[in-house]
Motif scaffolding. Structure first.
Motif, short mmCIF file in Angstrom:
data_model
loop_
_atom_site.label_atom_id
_atom_site.label_comp_id
_atom_site.label_asym_id
_atom_site.label_seq_id
_atom_site.Cartn_x
_atom_site.Cartn_y
_atom_site.Cartn_z
N ALA A 2 0.83 -1.21 0.00
CA ALA A 2 0.00 0.00 0.00
C ALA A 2 0.86 1.25 0.00
N ILE A 3 2.00 1.18 0.67
CA ILE A 3 2.88 2.35 0.71
C ILE A 3 3.45 2.63 -0.68
N LEU A 4 3.80 1.57 -1.40
CA LEU A 4 4.32 1.74 -2.75
C LEU A 4 3.26 2.35 -3.67
N PHE A 10 1.30 9.63 -5.47
CA PHE A 10 1.80 10.95 -5.10
C PHE A 10 2.78 11.48 -6.16
N SER A 11 3.63 10.59 -6.69
CA SER A 11 4.59 11.00 -7.73
C SER A 11 3.88 11.43 -9.00
N ILE A 12 2.86 10.70 -9.38
CA ILE A 12 2.10 11.06 -10.59
C ILE A 12 1.37 12.38 -10.38
N ASP A 13 0.81 12.58 -9.19
CA ASP A 13 0.15 13.85 -8.89
C ASP A 13 1.13 15.02 -8.99
#
Length: 73
Positions: A2-4, A10-13
């Motif tokens: 889930a963390i991955l 978050f990176s895509i956002d």
């Protein structure tokens, strides 16, 4: 796992925000004022972040420009 997933989301956002800022820069000329950032390391990372958005924006425009589904007006 889930963390991955959250990290990828978050990176895509962050990348999408950078692309939006690149679009604003290209269409209006407005850009974030990085001169007010005191720390040179943070300013350097912000420049890299904004350059990532510029690169993604250029790639997207070139890809869509060569597509048969989009036309320039």
């Amino acid at each position: 796992m889930a963390i991955l997933g959250k990290a990828v989301h978050f990176s895509i956002d962050l990348a999408l925000i950078s692309v939006c800022l690149a679009g604003v820069k290209r269409n209006t000329g407005l850009t974030p004022k990085l001169d007010s950032i005191e720390d040179t390391h943070i300013r350097g990372y912000m420049l890299k972040y904004l350059n990532l958005g510029e690169s993604c924006y250029d790639y997207t425009v070139a890809s869509l420009g060569s597509s048969k589904y989009f036309a320039r007006k």
